[in-house]
Design a protein around this motif. Sequence first.
Motif, PDB file in Angstrom:
ATOM      1  N   GLY A   1       3.429   4.992  -1.456  1.00 18.88           N
ATOM      2  CA  GLY A   1       3.227   6.313  -1.039  1.00 18.88           C
ATOM      3  C   GLY A   1       2.027   6.687  -0.601  1.00 18.88           C
ATOM      4  N   ASP A   2       1.092   5.912  -0.335  1.00 18.80           N
ATOM      5  CA  ASP A   2      -0.349   6.034   0.105  1.00 18.80           C
ATOM      6  C   ASP A   2      -0.158   6.508   1.592  1.00 18.80           C
ATOM      7  OD1 ASP A   2      -1.855   5.848  -2.042  1.00 18.80           O
ATOM      8  OD2 ASP A   2      -2.731   3.841  -1.672  1.00 18.80           O
ATOM      9  N   HIS A   3      -1.233   7.317   2.058  1.00 21.32           N
ATOM     10  CA  HIS A   3      -1.296   7.754   3.469  1.00 21.32           C
ATOM     11  C   HIS A   3      -2.685   7.924   3.716  1.00 21.32           C
ATOM     12  CE1 HIS A   3      -1.412  12.198   2.700  1.00 21.32           C
ATOM     13  NE2 HIS A   3      -0.520  11.791   1.763  1.00 21.32           N
ATOM     14  N   GLY A   4      -3.077   8.022   4.848  1.00 21.20           N
ATOM     15  CA  GLY A   4      -4.488   8.305   5.138  1.00 21.20           C
ATOM     16  C   GLY A   4      -4.790   8.064   6.765  1.00 21.20           C
ATOM     17  N   GLN A   5      -6.287   8.139   6.886  1.00 17.07           N
ATOM     18  CA  GLN A   5      -6.258   7.639   8.394  1.00 17.07           C
ATOM     19  C   GLN A   5      -7.803   7.058   8.357  1.00 17.07           C
ATOM     20  OE1 GLN A   5      -6.772  11.861   9.627  1.00 17.07           O
ATOM     21  NE2 GLN A   5      -8.850  12.161   9.381  1.00 17.07           N
TER      22      GLN A   5
ATOM     23  N   ARG B   1      -5.448  -3.654   1.565  1.00 14.61           N
ATOM     24  CA  ARG B   1      -4.658  -4.439   0.689  1.00 14.61           C
ATOM     25  C   ARG B   1      -3.504  -3.789   0.203  1.00 14.61           C
ATOM     26  NH1 ARG B   1      -9.942  -5.838   0.073  1.00 14.61           N
ATOM     27  NH2 ARG B   1     -10.491  -7.639   0.717  1.00 14.61           N
ATOM     28  N   ILE B   2      -2.535  -4.439  -0.307  1.00 13.18           N
ATOM     29  CA  ILE B   2      -1.475  -3.818  -0.987  1.00 13.18           C
ATOM     30  C   ILE B   2      -1.545  -4.333  -2.596  1.00 13.18           C
ATOM     31  CG2 ILE B   2       1.149  -4.013  -1.140  1.00 13.18           C
ATOM     32  CD1 ILE B   2       0.039  -2.846   1.656  1.00 13.18           C
TER      33      ILE B   2
ATOM     34  N   THR C   1     -16.128   1.571  12.260  1.00 14.12           N
ATOM     35  CA  THR C   1     -15.798   1.975  10.815  1.00 14.12           C
ATOM     36  C   THR C   1     -15.779   0.959   9.975  1.00 14.12           C
ATOM     37  OG1 THR C   1     -14.461   3.900  11.721  1.00 14.12           O
ATOM     38  CG2 THR C   1     -14.068   3.680   9.563  1.00 14.12           C
ATOM     39  N   SER C   2     -16.020   1.193   8.604  1.00 13.54           N
ATOM     40  CA  SER C   2     -15.925   0.297   7.729  1.00 13.54           C
ATOM     41  C   SER C   2     -15.030   1.052   6.717  1.00 13.54           C
ATOM     42  CB  SER C   2     -17.206  -0.056   6.885  1.00 13.54           C
ATOM     43  OG  SER C   2     -17.148  -0.895   6.043  1.00 13.54           O
ATOM     44  N   VAL C   3     -13.955   0.402   5.957  1.00 14.77           N
ATOM     45  CA  VAL C   3     -12.879   0.962   5.242  1.00 14.77           C
ATOM     46  C   VAL C   3     -12.439  -0.401   4.392  1.00 14.77           C
ATOM     47  CG1 VAL C   3     -10.662   1.699   5.027  1.00 14.77           C
ATOM     48  CG2 VAL C   3     -12.100   2.633   6.805  1.00 14.77           C
ATOM     49  N   THR C   4     -12.398  -0.134   3.082  1.00 18.56           N
ATOM     50  CA  THR C   4     -11.751  -1.064   1.986  1.00 18.56           C
ATOM     51  C   THR C   4     -10.818  -0.151   0.982  1.00 18.56           C
ATOM     52  OG1 THR C   4     -13.478  -2.588   2.193  1.00 18.56           O
ATOM     53  CG2 THR C   4     -12.144  -2.772   0.392  1.00 18.56           C
ATOM     54  N   ARG C   5      -9.498  -0.440   1.188  1.00 20.62           N
ATOM     55  CA  ARG C   5      -8.636   0.065   0.439  1.00 20.62           C
ATOM     56  C   ARG C   5      -7.422  -0.562  -0.126  1.00 20.62           C
ATOM     57  NH1 ARG C   5      -8.390   5.331   4.399  1.00 20.62           N
ATOM     58  NH2 ARG C   5     -10.189   5.854   4.268  1.00 20.62           N
ATOM     59  N   THR C   6      -7.054  -0.295  -1.393  1.00 17.57           N
ATOM     60  CA  THR C   6      -5.668  -0.796  -2.053  1.00 17.57           C
ATOM     61  C   THR C   6      -4.831  -0.006  -1.992  1.00 17.57           C
ATOM     62  OG1 THR C   6      -7.213  -2.347  -3.155  1.00 17.57           O
ATOM     63  CG2 THR C   6      -4.935  -2.208  -3.775  1.00 17.57           C
TER      64      THR C   6
ATOM     65  N   GLU D   1       8.508  -6.592   8.039  1.00 14.29           N
ATOM     66  CA  GLU D   1       8.785  -5.812   6.899  1.00 14.29           C
ATOM     67  C   GLU D   1       7.399  -5.707   6.411  1.00 14.29           C
ATOM     68  OE1 GLU D   1      11.435  -4.038   6.617  1.00 14.29           O
ATOM     69  OE2 GLU D   1      12.628  -4.989   7.868  1.00 14.29           O
ATOM     70  N   ASP D   2       6.331  -6.134   6.676  1.00 11.32           N
ATOM     71  CA  ASP D   2       5.095  -6.327   5.937  1.00 11.32           C
ATOM     72  C   ASP D   2       4.045  -5.647   6.586  1.00 11.32           C
ATOM     73  OD1 ASP D   2       2.346  -7.656   5.261  1.00 11.32           O
ATOM     74  OD2 ASP D   2       3.356  -8.938   4.258  1.00 11.32           O
ATOM     75  N   PHE D   3       3.497  -4.576   5.777  1.00  9.13           N
ATOM     76  CA  PHE D   3       2.440  -3.663   6.261  1.00  9.13           C
ATOM     77  C   PHE D   3       1.243  -4.384   6.980  1.00  9.13           C
ATOM     78  CE2 PHE D   3      -1.435  -1.389   5.776  1.00  9.13           C
ATOM     79  CZ  PHE D   3      -0.901   0.146   6.168  1.00  9.13           C
ATOM     80  N   ILE D   4       0.869  -5.329   6.133  1.00 10.78           N
ATOM     81  CA  ILE D   4      -0.442  -6.099   6.709  1.00 10.78           C
ATOM     82  C   ILE D   4      -0.225  -6.625   8.017  1.00 10.78           C
ATOM     83  CG2 ILE D   4      -2.290  -7.958   6.114  1.00 10.78           C
ATOM     84  CD1 ILE D   4      -2.330  -5.108   4.497  1.00 10.78           C
ATOM     85  N   VAL D   5       0.929  -7.413   7.972  1.00  3.93           N
ATOM     86  CA  VAL D   5       1.422  -8.134   9.500  1.00  3.93           C
ATOM     87  C   VAL D   5       1.279  -7.050  10.410  1.00  3.93           C
ATOM     88  CG1 VAL D   5       3.009  -9.516  10.610  1.00  3.93           C
ATOM     89  CG2 VAL D   5       2.572 -10.057   8.276  1.00  3.93           C
ATOM     90  N   ALA D   6       2.088  -5.881  10.184  1.00  2.00           N
ATOM     91  CA  ALA D   6       2.434  -4.643  11.130  1.00  2.00           C
ATOM     92  C   ALA D   6       0.894  -4.204  11.507  1.00  2.00           C
ATOM     93  CB  ALA D   6       3.207  -3.804  10.693  1.00  2.00           C
ATOM     94  N   LEU D   7      -0.022  -4.306  10.817  1.00  2.00           N
ATOM     95  CA  LEU D   7      -1.256  -3.702  11.032  1.00  2.00           C
ATOM     96  C   LEU D   7      -2.185  -4.754  11.887  1.00  2.00           C
ATOM     97  CD1 LEU D   7      -3.430  -1.565  10.540  1.00  2.00           C
ATOM     98  CD2 LEU D   7      -4.146  -2.970   8.473  1.00  2.00           C
ATOM     99  N   GLN D   8      -1.727  -6.153  11.643  1.00  2.00           N
ATOM    100  CA  GLN D   8      -2.470  -7.120  12.482  1.00  2.00           C
ATOM    101  C   GLN D   8      -1.823  -6.938  13.876  1.00  2.00           C
ATOM    102  OE1 GLN D   8      -5.216  -8.896  11.732  1.00  2.00           O
ATOM    103  NE2 GLN D   8      -5.261  -8.094   9.687  1.00  2.00           N
ATOM    104  N   GLU D   9      -0.479  -6.814  13.887  1.00  2.00           N
ATOM    105  CA  GLU D   9       0.250  -6.812  15.339  1.00  2.00           C
ATOM    106  C   GLU D   9      -0.546  -5.480  16.013  1.00  2.00           C
ATOM    107  OE1 GLU D   9       2.757  -8.822  16.579  1.00  2.00           O
ATOM    108  OE2 GLU D   9       1.477 -10.114  15.062  1.00  2.00           O
TER     109      GLU D   9
END
Length: 161
Positions: A31-35, A152-153, A22-27, A128-136
């Motif tokens: 309150g954002d949510h998705g899949q 990205r945030i 999948t290719s996804v680019t989002r900022t 506490e960081d979304f991007i770090v948690a995503l990488q984990e």
Amino acid sequence: MDLSLTNEQANNLIKLLEKTITSVTRTLVDGDHGQIKIGEISETTSHQFILYYFYALDNIHLNFTDFETKLTLVRINLDSKFHKNANREYVRGNRVEIYDVAEFQLKDDGHTYYRAYKLPYDGIADTEDFIVALQELFKYTNLINHDSISLRIDTSLKFMD
């Protein structure tokens, strides 16, 4: 509800991924949510997963789900809430929830099939960081080649008039 995966099958699925299709680019803003559909296609396997995400300044959830069974395999929660395990242990704050058939049987509530662990856990850092948690989460699920997923945030300041 009947669980259609054993713990061994769930663990094998968690470690199955090597690349995303999948290719996804989002900022993301508060309150954002998705899949995001994630999958592995190779000569020996073709399997898909869904990564559900919720991003808020004080409430982050990453939910790695098997596409076929719709069962959560790994969920990272970064918030101040809690999860009560079947042994009555409360796991408060940042935690990871891992698919567990025994927990489903012990809890016997018809829907809870994961056990919570306080972060850090099994190589997943406490953050506490979304991007770090995503990488984990990517690291834990063996998603080595995830360059096509770019979240990205939004860090722009918003001022009220």
